[in-house]
Design a protein around this motif. Sequence first.
Motif, PDB file in Angstrom:
ATOM      1  N   SER A 132      26.269  30.974  14.679  1.00 29.16           N
ATOM      2  CA  SER A 132      27.061  29.745  14.584  1.00 29.16           C
ATOM      3  C   SER A 132      26.351  28.706  13.712  1.00 29.16           C
ATOM      4  CB  SER A 132      27.363  29.172  15.970  1.00 29.16           C
ATOM      5  OG  SER A 132      26.195  28.694  16.610  1.00 29.16           O
ATOM      6  N   GLN A 133      25.041  28.616  13.831  1.00 23.61           N
ATOM      7  CA  GLN A 133      24.275  27.687  12.994  1.00 23.61           C
ATOM      8  C   GLN A 133      24.388  28.062  11.521  1.00 23.61           C
ATOM      9  OE1 GLN A 133      20.330  27.809  14.659  1.00 23.61           O
ATOM     10  NE2 GLN A 133      20.766  26.235  16.194  1.00 23.61           N
ATOM     11  N   THR A 134      24.328  29.346  11.242  1.00 22.43           N
ATOM     12  CA  THR A 134      24.452  29.813   9.856  1.00 22.43           C
ATOM     13  C   THR A 134      25.821  29.467   9.282  1.00 22.43           C
ATOM     14  OG1 THR A 134      22.921  31.645  10.270  1.00 22.43           O
ATOM     15  CG2 THR A 134      24.359  31.838   8.350  1.00 22.43           C
ATOM     16  N   LEU A 135      26.868  29.693  10.061  1.00 22.26           N
ATOM     17  CA  LEU A 135      28.223  29.372   9.611  1.00 22.26           C
ATOM     18  C   LEU A 135      28.346  27.881   9.296  1.00 22.26           C
ATOM     19  CD1 LEU A 135      30.255  31.529  12.173  1.00 22.26           C
ATOM     20  CD2 LEU A 135      30.215  31.862   9.686  1.00 22.26           C
ATOM     21  N   THR A 156      26.503  25.049  19.588  1.00 19.30           N
ATOM     22  CA  THR A 156      26.587  25.588  20.945  1.00 19.30           C
ATOM     23  C   THR A 156      28.029  25.876  21.336  1.00 19.30           C
ATOM     24  OG1 THR A 156      24.633  24.300  21.544  1.00 19.30           O
ATOM     25  CG2 THR A 156      25.928  25.187  23.346  1.00 19.30           C
ATOM     26  N   VAL A 157      28.934  24.941  21.013  1.00 17.43           N
ATOM     27  CA  VAL A 157      30.349  25.106  21.365  1.00 17.43           C
ATOM     28  C   VAL A 157      30.969  26.251  20.569  1.00 17.43           C
ATOM     29  CG1 VAL A 157      32.616  23.999  21.305  1.00 17.43           C
ATOM     30  CG2 VAL A 157      30.626  22.705  22.088  1.00 17.43           C
ATOM     31  N   VAL A 158      30.677  26.323  19.277  1.00 15.38           N
ATOM     32  CA  VAL A 158      31.202  27.414  18.444  1.00 15.38           C
ATOM     33  C   VAL A 158      30.709  28.756  18.967  1.00 15.38           C
ATOM     34  CG1 VAL A 158      31.047  28.484  16.157  1.00 15.38           C
ATOM     35  CG2 VAL A 158      31.559  26.055  16.350  1.00 15.38           C
ATOM     36  N   SER A 159      29.441  28.822  19.344  1.00 23.25           N
ATOM     37  CA  SER A 159      28.873  30.053  19.893  1.00 23.25           C
ATOM     38  C   SER A 159      29.598  30.476  21.164  1.00 23.25           C
ATOM     39  CB  SER A 159      27.380  29.849  20.180  1.00 23.25           C
ATOM     40  OG  SER A 159      26.837  30.958  20.858  1.00 23.25           O
ATOM     41  N   TYR A 178      33.682  31.279  20.380  1.00 19.32           N
ATOM     42  CA  TYR A 178      33.934  32.463  19.555  1.00 19.32           C
ATOM     43  C   TYR A 178      33.092  33.666  19.975  1.00 19.32           C
ATOM     44  CZ  TYR A 178      36.500  29.313  16.443  1.00 19.32           C
ATOM     45  OH  TYR A 178      37.398  28.413  15.920  1.00 19.32           O
ATOM     46  N   ASN A 179      32.278  33.478  21.011  1.00 23.64           N
ATOM     47  CA  ASN A 179      31.455  34.557  21.545  1.00 23.64           C
ATOM     48  C   ASN A 179      30.564  35.183  20.466  1.00 23.64           C
ATOM     49  OD1 ASN A 179      30.462  36.228  23.580  1.00 23.64           O
ATOM     50  ND2 ASN A 179      32.014  37.804  23.222  1.00 23.64           N
ATOM     51  N   ILE A 180      29.859  34.319  19.747  1.00 25.67           N
ATOM     52  CA  ILE A 180      28.890  34.764  18.750  1.00 25.67           C
ATOM     53  C   ILE A 180      27.539  34.142  19.096  1.00 25.67           C
ATOM     54  CG2 ILE A 180      30.597  35.098  16.916  1.00 25.67           C
ATOM     55  CD1 ILE A 180      29.839  32.367  15.806  1.00 25.67           C
ATOM     56  N   GLN A 186      25.883  25.654   8.617  1.00 26.23           N
ATOM     57  CA  GLN A 186      25.020  25.237   7.510  1.00 26.23           C
ATOM     58  C   GLN A 186      25.500  25.758   6.158  1.00 26.23           C
ATOM     59  OE1 GLN A 186      21.363  26.720   9.118  1.00 26.23           O
ATOM     60  NE2 GLN A 186      20.915  24.834  10.264  1.00 26.23           N
ATOM     61  N   HIS A 187      26.335  26.805   6.163  1.00 26.75           N
ATOM     62  CA  HIS A 187      26.869  27.353   4.918  1.00 26.75           C
ATOM     63  C   HIS A 187      28.289  26.853   4.624  1.00 26.75           C
ATOM     64  CE1 HIS A 187      23.426  30.024   5.310  1.00 26.75           C
ATOM     65  NE2 HIS A 187      23.621  30.404   4.060  1.00 26.75           N
ATOM     66  N   GLY A 188      28.686  25.767   5.298  1.00 22.46           N
ATOM     67  CA  GLY A 188      29.962  25.134   4.979  1.00 22.46           C
ATOM     68  C   GLY A 188      31.187  25.910   5.411  1.00 22.46           C
ATOM     69  N   GLN A 189      31.070  26.673   6.506  1.00 21.93           N
ATOM     70  CA  GLN A 189      32.191  27.474   6.978  1.00 21.93           C
ATOM     71  C   GLN A 189      32.948  26.835   8.152  1.00 21.93           C
ATOM     72  OE1 GLN A 189      32.656  30.676   5.276  1.00 21.93           O
ATOM     73  NE2 GLN A 189      31.248  29.500   4.008  1.00 21.93           N
ATOM     74  N   VAL A 190      32.511  25.646   8.562  1.00 17.61           N
ATOM     75  CA  VAL A 190      33.082  25.038   9.770  1.00 17.61           C
ATOM     76  C   VAL A 190      33.595  23.630   9.480  1.00 17.61           C
ATOM     77  CG1 VAL A 190      32.619  24.328  12.161  1.00 17.61           C
ATOM     78  CG2 VAL A 190      31.520  26.388  11.231  1.00 17.61           C
ATOM     79  N   LYS A 191      34.820  23.375   9.936  1.00 19.04           N
ATOM     80  CA  LYS A 191      35.401  22.041   9.820  1.00 19.04           C
ATOM     81  C   LYS A 191      35.761  21.528  11.212  1.00 19.04           C
ATOM     82  CE  LYS A 191      37.396  22.475   5.173  1.00 19.04           C
ATOM     83  NZ  LYS A 191      38.631  22.386   4.371  1.00 19.04           N
ATOM     84  N   VAL A 192      35.620  20.229  11.405  1.00 20.33           N
ATOM     85  CA  VAL A 192      36.096  19.568  12.616  1.00 20.33           C
ATOM     86  C   VAL A 192      37.085  18.495  12.171  1.00 20.33           C
ATOM     87  CG1 VAL A 192      35.495  18.243  14.672  1.00 20.33           C
ATOM     88  CG2 VAL A 192      33.919  19.997  13.820  1.00 20.33           C
ATOM     89  N   ASN A 193      38.307  18.611  12.670  1.00 17.90           N
ATOM     90  CA  ASN A 193      39.363  17.674  12.266  1.00 17.90           C
ATOM     91  C   ASN A 193      39.497  17.617  10.745  1.00 17.90           C
ATOM     92  OD1 ASN A 193      39.743  17.076  15.008  1.00 17.90           O
ATOM     93  ND2 ASN A 193      38.216  15.446  14.927  1.00 17.90           N
ATOM     94  N   TRP A 194      39.467  18.801  10.128  1.00 16.82           N
ATOM     95  CA  TRP A 194      39.683  18.960   8.686  1.00 16.82           C
ATOM     96  C   TRP A 194      38.546  18.405   7.826  1.00 16.82           C
ATOM     97  CZ3 TRP A 194      43.471  17.574  12.122  1.00 16.82           C
ATOM     98  CH2 TRP A 194      44.470  18.523  12.335  1.00 16.82           C
TER      99      TRP A 194
END
Length: 257
Positions: free
Chosen positions: A198-201, A185-188, A191-193, A203-211
Amino acid sequence: MSIYQHFRPEEKDFIDQVLNWKQSVENTYAPKLTDFLDPREQEIVKQIVGSHHEVKLELFGGIPSAERKRALLFPNYFQWEEGDFQLTLFEVEYAKKFITLEHPQVLGTLMSLGLKRAKFGDIILSDDRIQFFVAKEIESYISSQIESIGKASVTLITQNLDQAIQLNESWLEVSVTASSLRLDTVVSAIYNISRQKSQTLIQHGQVKVNWTLIENPAFEVRESDIISVRGYGRVKMLALEGKTKKEKWKITAGRQK
């Protein structure tokens, strides 16, 4: 009311560690220096120690814009100096005309030495210059172990902290609302997507939080988190400012330009 309810369940061990640091300073009346902390860990330390009258706190990572910093907890009589943070600054000398080195190569070389990530501070790249901070206790080990990064032969030069590259990072402050603090929800919102995107990103390992790679869309975002989305850049969660009348979270974030 338990202190743990204000934090993520997986942060419990770190919270216990911070409480032990604080107790140690109170009992021994002597300062306690930590390893390098990421921004979220720094926020936790500030919340636990922050306004305590007997135990004071300072954070320093070598330069004002450093993301990773060591924490110094100390009794109120103690007058701290930069030297108390025990930092070493290395500059990497290499054949700059023929080779390009990138951040992942430098970090990969450091991590291959078998030391904790917490022993290393920021890695700074500016044009063809590369510098990085380490805890002073591992200075001699690093000097003796690193002779190459990637395919490049390198020499490490110890520099005074006042020789550190000063970064002028540019962040655009944005204010958004989100129906929850779930990562998707926050990523959406930021980044206005779409939520589906955002869920796809995630679940496909494209997102990191605090590295740390996060593949759970329901992961809850907190203040001071740094979110990195491949292809979209990074954001800092600057403030969670309560809810609107429609029960949406008001979020202030810094988006890297």
